[in-house]
Design a protein around this motif. Structure first.
Motif: not given
Length: 523
Positions: A183-187, A192-198, A203-206
């Protein structure tokens, strides 16, 4: 030979209105002579000849057209009457046999069914031995079951062992730790900004897509939001969330640890151990109580066997049984073990039977010695009876040994002249017939000692034969009873034969009592 009526003494008997004719025939026909010779001379041959004449006469009448309707009706009525009598006799015999059989098994006092139930529920019986084998001792079924399910080597204790790799505690710790880490790794991946699918990257992309370049204020707000989801800042929302998650993880791990006494798993283990300890103490206490009770029972039995009161108890049992046998005979039974006799202060002779006034041997006395003492030999018992007969003015002596004190080699029923010895067990109903036979034979010996007249000769001979047959039947019954105890595979067959021998013994006792009663009535 008498026609239409027969009589053993040769007297003609008139049958209803028929005439009587006496014929003296000389028969020379070979077939008739052969048939008549095949019957025993006398009544049987005469009845056969009469039947043959009757059948021939009826056949001749039928041939001549002169059959007698009255004769046919009379013969039919006679046949129906004889058939009814035969059926009624058979019914009475069957009813008697069924009653005897039912009484043998279900009689409340002597039935084999009641004896079997008593042997099951009595002290040291089969049910008590089965229960004792299930719960007594460390090797009992109950102890083995508890050891198997909740013992040190049981699957339950192995599962609760904190050091076991495949135990419950280790599995719970690994499962909780793996789930929290996942669960920690999932959160972290979601923010994380390194994860483009996060979530944060989306949110930033939107925002950039919909509003283009953002002003400084919006950038500041975004930076603020980003800081809230940064782990580098100790008071950020994400840092606080992670702290709470880690605290929850530590708390869960602590509750399933046995290192501290107040954890949930430690409390559960303590509760389970308390329950097991209480069960063990209860079982141990129960086993100790059973052992104490058994020891007390054995002690009481040994003390009773050693004390003189045990002998007095056996004497009372013999007196009670003999007294019950003579309730309706008119004879007098007296317990004299505590009374002095004819010789000074001697108390020899425990029970005295005096034959009643209606008996042919009126006033004759039988003295009984009842002993539950292993010190007596056969010679000693005979000497004791001789003194008891003199002390109680008796002509016949009966010595009753208990089954546990009888001398080695002594038969269950033995006669020594005018003295008798029997072995009786007050707790075994099968031995009651032995003592009953001893009393009956003693009375018969009283009659025999006074029966010197010729008119009593036949009855005295019958008494002697009954006494001898009782001794033979008793020997056979004792051998069969021993065989029944030793050979389990033939129990049914042997016990049936034992029952038959016992019935023969009862019949001979009945004959003996009947002859004594005849002599009493003929006095």
């Amino acid at each position: 030979m008498v026609v239409n009526g027969t009589s053993r003494n040769g007297t003609a008997v008139k049958d209803r209105d028929a005439a009587v004719m006496e014929l003296h025939l000389r028969i020379s026909d070979a077939d008739l002579v052969a048939e008549l010779s095949a019957r025993e001379e006398g009544e049987e041959r005469e009845e056969f000849a009469i039947s043959a004449l009757k059948i021939g006469t009826i056949a001749l009448r039928q041939a001549q057209g002169r059959i007698d309707a009255d004769t046919v009706r009379h013969e039919g009525e006679r046949f129906i009457s004889e058939m009814g009598y035969a059926l009624e006799t058979h019914q009475n015999e069957v009813t008697g046999q069924i009653s005897t059989c039912l009484k043998e098994y279900f009689d409340p006092e002597s039935g084999r069914f009641n004896e079997r139930v008593k042997s099951l529920i009595q002290k040291d019986g089969e049910i008590e031995r089965v229960i004792r084998s299930q719960i007594d001792g460390d090797g009992s079924e109950l102890a083995r079951t508890l050891t198997t399910h909740v013992g040190v080597e049981s699957p339950l204790m192995h599962m609760l062992d904190p050091n076991a790799k495949d135990g419950l505690i280790n599995n719970l710790s690994e499962s909780a730790s793996g789930t929290l880490t996942e669960q920690r790794e999932l959160i972290l991946r979601e923010f994380s900004l390194d994860n483009k699918e996060g979530a944060l990257s989306r949110l930033l992309e939107e925002l950039e897509k919909n509003h283009g370049e953002v002003g400084d204020s919006l950038q500041n707000q975004i930076d603020t939001v980003t800081e809230e989801f940064s782990l580098d800042k100790e008071d950020s929302a994400l840092s606080r969330l992670m702290s709470r998650v880690e605290g929850a993880q530590k708390k869960i791990t602590r509750e399933f640890s046995l290192d501290e006494e107040d954890t949930a798993l430690a409390r559960m283990q303590k509760k389970l151990l308390d329950v097991l300890e209480n069960q063990r103490q209860t079982n141990a206490q129960f086993q100790e109580e059973v052992k104490i009770s058994l020891a007390e029972m054995n002690t009481r039995k040994k003390e009773a066997a050693k004390s003189t009161l045990h002998g007095l108890e056996f004497e009372d049992q013999v007196y009670g049984f003999v007294n019950d046998l003579n309730v309706n005979t008119g004879d007098f039974v007296t317990q004299t073990g505590n009374q002095t006799g004819d010789f000074g202060r001697s108390k020899k002779g425990d029970v005295v039977i005096q034959l009643g006034s209606e008996h042919v041997a009126t006033g004759a006395r039988i003295v009984i010695e009842a002993k539950d003492d292993k010190s007596y030999t056969i010679d000693g018992a005979l000497a004791e009876l001789e003194e008891a007969k003199k002390n109680r003015d008796a002509s016949i002596g009966l010595f009753v040994f208990s089954s546990g004190s009888a001398p080695t080699g002594l038969e269950a029923f033995k006669r020594y002249g005018d003295d008798l010895m029997v072995v009786w067990n007050a707790e075994d109903a099968n031995t009651n017939v032995i003592l009953e036979a001893g009393v009956s034979v003693a009375k018969a010996l009283c009659v025999q000692s006074r029966g010197h007249s010729e008119e009593l000769g036949a009855d005295i001979d019958a008494i002697r034969e009954a006494v001898l047959d009782i001794e033979k039947q008793r020997e056979g019954l004792e051998d069969i009873t021993k065989s029944a105890s030793a050979i389990d595979n033939h129990v049914t067959k042997i016990l049936n034969r034992s029952r038959i021998m016992g019935n023969n013994l009862d019949r001979q006792i009945g004959i003996l009592n009947e002859k004594v009663e005849i002599l009493r009535q003929g006095q």
